[in-house]
Write an enzyme that holds these catalytic residues in place. Sequence first.
Site, PDB file in Angstrom:
ATOM      1  N   MET A  30      15.310 103.048  10.237  1.00 57.95           N
ATOM      2  CA  MET A  30      14.490 104.197   9.841  1.00 57.95           C
ATOM      3  C   MET A  30      14.459 104.298   8.315  1.00 57.95           C
ATOM      4  O   MET A  30      14.139 105.355   7.759  1.00 57.95           O
ATOM      5  CB  MET A  30      15.028 105.480  10.469  1.00 57.95           C
ATOM      6  CG  MET A  30      14.979 105.418  11.997  1.00 57.95           C
ATOM      7  SD  MET A  30      14.823 107.018  12.780  1.00 57.95           S
ATOM      8  CE  MET A  30      16.376 107.728  12.358  1.00 57.95           C
ATOM      9  N   GLY A  36      24.933  99.103   5.031  1.00 53.43           N
ATOM     10  CA  GLY A  36      25.044  98.867   6.479  1.00 53.43           C
ATOM     11  C   GLY A  36      23.831  98.083   6.975  1.00 53.43           C
ATOM     12  O   GLY A  36      23.966  97.071   7.672  1.00 53.43           O
ATOM     13  N   HIS A  37      22.631  98.545   6.589  1.00 50.30           N
ATOM     14  CA  HIS A  37      21.409  97.835   6.994  1.00 50.30           C
ATOM     15  C   HIS A  37      21.417  96.402   6.445  1.00 50.30           C
ATOM     16  O   HIS A  37      21.060  95.461   7.145  1.00 50.30           O
ATOM     17  CB  HIS A  37      20.164  98.552   6.432  1.00 50.30           C
ATOM     18  CG  HIS A  37      19.960  99.943   6.928  1.00 50.30           C
ATOM     19  ND1 HIS A  37      19.831 101.025   6.086  1.00 50.30           N
ATOM     20  CD2 HIS A  37      19.848 100.447   8.186  1.00 50.30           C
ATOM     21  CE1 HIS A  37      19.638 102.122   6.784  1.00 50.30           C
ATOM     22  NE2 HIS A  37      19.650 101.808   8.064  1.00 50.30           N
ATOM     23  N   LYS A 149      27.920 101.218  14.401  1.00 49.50           N
ATOM     24  CA  LYS A 149      28.037 102.602  13.938  1.00 49.50           C
ATOM     25  C   LYS A 149      27.411 103.550  14.969  1.00 49.50           C
ATOM     26  O   LYS A 149      27.927 104.628  15.227  1.00 49.50           O
ATOM     27  CB  LYS A 149      27.339 102.763  12.591  1.00 49.50           C
ATOM     28  CG  LYS A 149      27.529 104.149  12.048  1.00 49.50           C
ATOM     29  CD  LYS A 149      26.367 104.621  11.247  1.00 49.50           C
ATOM     30  CE  LYS A 149      26.472 106.088  11.042  1.00 49.50           C
ATOM     31  NZ  LYS A 149      25.225 106.766  11.324  1.00 49.50           N
ATOM     32  N   ASP A 150      26.272 103.116  15.520  1.00 46.17           N
ATOM     33  CA  ASP A 150      25.602 103.903  16.562  1.00 46.17           C
ATOM     34  C   ASP A 150      25.944 103.253  17.897  1.00 46.17           C
ATOM     35  O   ASP A 150      25.113 102.571  18.512  1.00 46.17           O
ATOM     36  CB  ASP A 150      24.104 103.939  16.291  1.00 46.17           C
ATOM     37  CG  ASP A 150      23.818 104.543  14.926  1.00 46.17           C
ATOM     38  OD1 ASP A 150      23.993 105.754  14.763  1.00 46.17           O
ATOM     39  OD2 ASP A 150      23.470 103.783  13.996  1.00 46.17           O
ATOM     40  N   GLN A 153      24.037 103.994  21.152  1.00 47.11           N
ATOM     41  CA  GLN A 153      22.693 103.409  21.031  1.00 47.11           C
ATOM     42  C   GLN A 153      22.754 101.907  21.328  1.00 47.11           C
ATOM     43  O   GLN A 153      21.916 101.372  22.064  1.00 47.11           O
ATOM     44  CB  GLN A 153      22.156 103.650  19.617  1.00 47.11           C
ATOM     45  CG  GLN A 153      20.900 102.873  19.280  1.00 47.11           C
ATOM     46  CD  GLN A 153      20.364 103.245  17.919  1.00 47.11           C
ATOM     47  OE1 GLN A 153      19.710 104.268  17.777  1.00 47.11           O
ATOM     48  NE2 GLN A 153      20.627 102.419  16.922  1.00 47.11           N
ATOM     49  N   SER A 185      25.533 105.905   5.878  1.00 39.25           N
ATOM     50  CA  SER A 185      24.429 106.462   6.670  1.00 39.25           C
ATOM     51  C   SER A 185      23.340 106.948   5.730  1.00 39.25           C
ATOM     52  O   SER A 185      23.635 107.501   4.662  1.00 39.25           O
ATOM     53  CB  SER A 185      24.932 107.631   7.513  1.00 39.25           C
ATOM     54  OG  SER A 185      23.845 108.404   7.977  1.00 39.25           O
ATOM     55  N   ARG A 187      21.517 109.411   6.125  1.00 43.00           N
ATOM     56  CA  ARG A 187      21.517 110.879   6.056  1.00 43.00           C
ATOM     57  C   ARG A 187      22.348 111.405   4.883  1.00 43.00           C
ATOM     58  O   ARG A 187      22.098 112.497   4.394  1.00 43.00           O
ATOM     59  CB  ARG A 187      22.091 111.463   7.352  1.00 43.00           C
ATOM     60  CG  ARG A 187      21.173 111.277   8.549  1.00 43.00           C
ATOM     61  CD  ARG A 187      21.848 111.765   9.806  1.00 43.00           C
ATOM     62  NE  ARG A 187      20.994 111.618  10.980  1.00 43.00           N
ATOM     63  CZ  ARG A 187      20.074 112.499  11.355  1.00 43.00           C
ATOM     64  NH1 ARG A 187      19.898 113.582  10.655  1.00 43.00           N
ATOM     65  NH2 ARG A 187      19.330 112.270  12.426  1.00 43.00           N
TER      66      ARG A 187
HETATM   67  P1  AMP Z   1      19.105 103.675  11.137  1.00 39.91           P
HETATM   68  O1  AMP Z   1      18.207 103.341  10.005  1.00 39.91           O
HETATM   69  O2  AMP Z   1      20.150 104.683  10.788  1.00 39.91           O
HETATM   70  O3  AMP Z   1      18.368 103.964  12.419  1.00 39.91           O
HETATM   71  O4  AMP Z   1      19.949 102.351  11.426  1.00 39.91           O
HETATM   72  C1  AMP Z   1      19.325 101.119  11.667  1.00 39.91           C
HETATM   73  C2  AMP Z   1      20.357 100.140  12.179  1.00 39.91           C
HETATM   74  O5  AMP Z   1      21.387  99.987  11.204  1.00 39.91           O
HETATM   75  C3  AMP Z   1      21.052 100.607  13.459  1.00 39.91           C
HETATM   76  O6  AMP Z   1      21.257  99.489  14.301  1.00 39.91           O
HETATM   77  C4  AMP Z   1      22.351 101.176  12.949  1.00 39.91           C
HETATM   78  O7  AMP Z   1      23.397 101.153  13.895  1.00 39.91           O
HETATM   79  C5  AMP Z   1      22.646 100.223  11.799  1.00 39.91           C
HETATM   80  N1  AMP Z   1      23.552 100.860  10.837  1.00 39.91           N
HETATM   81  C6  AMP Z   1      23.418 102.078  10.260  1.00 39.91           C
HETATM   82  N2  AMP Z   1      24.466 102.346   9.441  1.00 39.91           N
HETATM   83  C7  AMP Z   1      25.287 101.264   9.521  1.00 39.91           C
HETATM   84  C8  AMP Z   1      26.539 100.923   8.920  1.00 39.91           C
HETATM   85  N3  AMP Z   1      27.164 101.740   8.068  1.00 39.91           N
HETATM   86  N4  AMP Z   1      27.085  99.713   9.216  1.00 39.91           N
HETATM   87  C9  AMP Z   1      26.461  98.866  10.087  1.00 39.91           C
HETATM   88  N5  AMP Z   1      25.277  99.134  10.676  1.00 39.91           N
HETATM   89  C10 AMP Z   1      24.696 100.306  10.412  1.00 39.91           C
END
Ligand code: AMP
Length: 277
Positions: A30, A36-37, A149-150, A153, A185, A187
């Site tokens: 998103m 992380g991404h 992390k999720d 999901q 994150s 957020r």
């Molecule tokens: P999001 O943009 O938050 O929907 O996350 C996109 C992807 O990145 C999802 O598969 C999350 O689980 C992963 N993700 C988010 N934060 C982290 C993190 N700190 N470490 C590893 N993967 C992450």
Amino acid sequence: MKIVKDTKDLNKILENLRIKNTKIGLVPTMGSIHKGHLSLINEAKKLNCFSIVSIFINPTQFNNINDFNEYPQNSLEDIEMLKKINCDALFFPKTKDMYPKGLTKQKTIFEFRNILCDKFRPGHFDGVTTVVNKLFSLIKPNVAFFGEKDFQQLKIVEKIVINNKLPIKIHPCPSIKLKNGMSYSSRYKNFTSNQKNIFNKIANRINFNVYLLTKKIDLNILNILNQEILEIGARNIEYLEVRTEDSLVITNNNKKARLFVAFNIDQIRVIDNFVLY
Ligand code: AMP
């Protein structure tokens, strides 16, 4: 890096890759890209995949309109970060391409439901699975990368592939953590300095108690931690539970156990999990 907004352009790229027998690696996000991404994209590269990152703030997975409106957006910064790590393609889906029949969602996965985030964000995972299904059918990746992390999901997305017998490998990626021990994150980009302060203090207590729980899982430790998180200044705690990785059932045994936590600092939601073995 190719930046794609149109599904026709995306299909052309995908067609070329398939002709060359190149593995396609999808990283759905998103946006508000962070380390992380980036780790997910690096995993795609390690597996010799053509890396496609999608950035789409999926409206149907938000059960609160304010949360959707306040979700951070930083397209220009995202593009720069993704270029820097040599991501191959960045796809910005249009809402009308993701939802040609309007913003509807389907409940297709019934496992791992009614617990953790599903209890507190009704309909959230139906939004997630609807958009992931759409991305899978559009891109047909060989591998899709999701973060631990999720965790819930990740388990639900694995079920999409298993239940529908899709020829997609789900590649789980470990959480990338901040210095304070919590996972990065998007957020957290909205934190004020006071909220960050509260977050760091809570992180400190979580880390210490994770250390204790790693030695022995004890309900008293969870109760004390719960109280501490609230006293430091969290608005509320949604859950603070030890569950198994395989079936996400509550456990008091360390074998394949993780601590799962979700709380709010004002309007900002924090979710994370910690390995206890
Ligand atoms: P999001 O943009 O938050 O929907 O996350 C996109 C992807 O990145 C999802 O598969 C999350 O689980 C992963 N993700 C988010 N934060 C982290 C993190 N700190 N470490 C590893 N993967 C992450």
